[in-house]
Enzyme design. Structure first.
Site, mmCIF file in Angstrom:
data_model
loop_
_atom_site.group_PDB
_atom_site.id
_atom_site.type_symbol
_atom_site.label_atom_id
_atom_site.label_comp_id
_atom_site.label_asym_id
_atom_site.label_seq_id
_atom_site.Cartn_x
_atom_site.Cartn_y
_atom_site.Cartn_z
ATOM 1 N N TYR A 53 0.807 -1.213 0.000
ATOM 2 C CA TYR A 53 0.000 0.000 0.000
ATOM 3 C C TYR A 53 0.846 1.272 0.000
ATOM 4 C CZ TYR A 53 -4.597 -2.088 0.794
ATOM 5 O OH TYR A 53 -5.774 -2.768 0.655
ATOM 6 N N LYS A 66 3.443 -15.225 3.033
ATOM 7 C CA LYS A 66 3.688 -15.998 1.807
ATOM 8 C C LYS A 66 5.194 -16.240 1.758
ATOM 9 C CE LYS A 66 2.275 -17.920 -2.027
ATOM 10 N NZ LYS A 66 1.388 -19.111 -2.032
ATOM 11 N N ASP A 110 -2.572 -18.359 1.197
ATOM 12 C CA ASP A 110 -3.551 -19.107 0.386
ATOM 13 C C ASP A 110 -4.239 -20.177 1.248
ATOM 14 O OD1 ASP A 110 -1.057 -20.299 0.505
ATOM 15 O OD2 ASP A 110 -1.070 -21.057 -1.548
ATOM 16 N N ASP A 166 -6.276 -6.995 4.106
ATOM 17 C CA ASP A 166 -7.400 -6.395 3.383
ATOM 18 C C ASP A 166 -8.285 -7.498 2.807
ATOM 19 O OD1 ASP A 166 -8.931 -4.356 2.107
ATOM 20 O OD2 ASP A 166 -7.913 -4.838 0.228
ATOM 21 N N ASP A 196 -12.175 -9.129 4.369
ATOM 22 C CA ASP A 196 -13.446 -9.173 3.631
ATOM 23 C C ASP A 196 -14.013 -10.590 3.654
ATOM 24 O OD1 ASP A 196 -13.391 -6.480 2.894
ATOM 25 O OD2 ASP A 196 -14.045 -6.911 0.845
HETATM 26 C C1 IPM Z 1 -10.405 -1.269 3.697
HETATM 27 C C2 IPM Z 1 -10.607 -0.726 2.322
HETATM 28 C C3 IPM Z 1 -9.450 0.209 1.991
HETATM 29 C C4 IPM Z 1 -8.183 -0.609 2.068
HETATM 30 C C5 IPM Z 1 -9.588 0.912 0.629
HETATM 31 C C6 IPM Z 1 -10.862 1.705 0.544
HETATM 32 C C7 IPM Z 1 -8.399 1.780 0.314
HETATM 33 O O1 IPM Z 1 -10.735 -1.756 1.391
HETATM 34 O O2 IPM Z 1 -10.355 -0.479 4.660
HETATM 35 O O3 IPM Z 1 -10.301 -2.488 3.831
HETATM 36 O O4 IPM Z 1 -7.841 -1.300 1.106
HETATM 37 O O5 IPM Z 1 -7.534 -0.561 3.115
HETATM 38 MG MG MG Z 2 -10.844 -3.682 2.249
#
Ligand code: IPM
Ligand code: MG
Length: 367
Positions: free
Chosen positions: A147, A196, A228, A252, A256
């Site tokens: 990032y 990884k 993975d 990240d 999710d």
């Molecule tokens: C999160 C989001 C952010 C990230 C984006 C919006 C830049 O996906 O907070 O997980 O990747 O950190």
């Molecule tokens: Mg995210």
């Protein structure tokens, strides 16, 4: 207590979910005799519209002068929003990355807990005929790695070529490991470090520093797994995890995934912390531009983020518990925003569909 909170409503569903969370914090203040002063700042697309940049220095100064930041969400639909015609470092997301870095918020805590009331919404099949039951937390490194490494797009020998760089130094790894082990000590005492290391140098350094930290915490069980494999294990048996610690990009993606198995990404809060008690609190989900302004978003991730704000930045354990109990109680009573309604029509009949604002009001009323 007098609390100064910088508030970022942001874009998309941000204003709706932040309003709901503010209502809940208002109920807490009333019940427990605190006062809250909000300092509203713009970030993301709304800041671009007003100031031409996704985050101003003034906004950062305001945030720094407060005890914590409460945030909704930022960004729009890249396919249609003019914000995405701008160079990448001027787009809404750049504001979020900048505030994380400016405020030194390197530890991103993303708990993924399956409320028993939502077991029917968990997409994973029951195990041995029993509903799923897991409670894990992802500790994501937030200010390093891919990032924040150098990036460029250039033409090399006539071929368009893009480069992103992943950089980690040992100090960055050590401090996030320390956060993870300290959190594990207050939970079920297990840390899974995700990397990884069969491919990446950053991951090999990650693993080395992780092992050294683990030696300082003999009371905490420790394991390494490859990213993975972790993605696979999360949908196979999330029950095995307590604290997962990982680098920025992997965190990240895995967060999710972890959020979805709790029934809805609308349930997952987060806290971003640095040294000291200051923190930024936001749902793990995005700004959902497709449902913005319709009052149908799920505000629970933001409300649970507000609970984390009370706990981590202001040390208000009892108040944080009260918010979490109130959330639990609306779920027990069958209140569901659209994302939480079970697919099975028989199960759905037992629930009461509510809007975003109703959900906020109902949670506030239970405090
Ligand atoms: C999160 C989001 C952010 C990230 C984006 C919006 C830049 O996906 O907070 O997980 O990747 O950190
Ligand atoms: Mg995210």
């Amino acid at each position: 207590m007098d609390m100064n909170i910088a508030r970022i409503c942001g874009d998309g569903i941000g204003p709706e979910i932040t309003a709901a969370a503010s209502g809940v914090l208002g109920a807490i203040a009333l019940k427990y005799g605190h006062s809250i002063t909000y300092h509203d700042i713009l970030m993301g697309g709304c800041s671009i519209d007003r100031y031409g940049v996704p985050l101003t220095e003034e906004a950062v100064r305001t945030a720094k002068s407060c005890g914590a930041v409460l945030m909704g969400s930022i960004g729009g639909d890249p396919a249609v929003s003019p914000w995405y015609q701008l160079p990448p470092d001027k787009r809404p997301e750049a504001g979020l990355l900048a505030i994380r870095r400016e405020l030194g918020l390197y530890a991103n805590l993303r708990p993924a807990y399956l409320f028993p009331e939502l077991a029917a919404s968990c997409p994973l099949a029951a195990r041995d005929g029993k509903p799923r039951s897991f409670d894990l937390i992802i500790v994501r490194e937030l200010t390093g790695g891919l990032y924040f490494g150098a990036r460029r797009t250039e033409t090399v020998n006539g071929v368009l070529t893009a480069t992103d760089t992943a950089v980690y130094n040992e100090n960055e790894i050590r401090r996030i490991m320390k956060s993870a082990f300290e959190i594990a000590r207050r939970r079920r005492k297990k840390v899974t470090s995700v990397d990884k290391a069969n491919v990446l140098d950053t991951s090999r350094l990650w693993r080395k520093i992780a092992a050294a930290q683990a030696a300082d915490y003999p009371d905490v069980r420790f394991e390494n797994i490859l990213v993975d494999n972790c993605a696979m294990q999360l949908v196979r048996e999330p029950e095995q995890f307590d604290v997962i610690v990982t680098e920025n990009m992997f965190g990240d993606i895995l967060s999710d995934e972890a959020s979805m198995i709790t029934g809805s990404i609308g349930m997952l809060p987060s806290a971003s912390l640095g040294e000291g008690s200051f923190g930024l609190y936001e749902p793990s989900h995005g700004s959902a531009p497709d449902i913005a302004g319709k009052n149908i978003a799920n505000p629970i991730a933001t409300i649970l983020s507000a609970a984390m704000l009370l706990r981590y930045s202001f040390g208000l354990q009892r108040e944080a518990d009260a918010v979490e109990h109130a959330v639990r109680s609306v779920l027990t009573d069958g209140l569901r925003t659209a994302d939480l309604l079970p697919k099975d029509p028989e199960e759905a009949k037992k629930c009461r569909p509510v809007t975003c604002s109703e959900m906020g009001e109902q949670i506030a009323a239970r405090i």
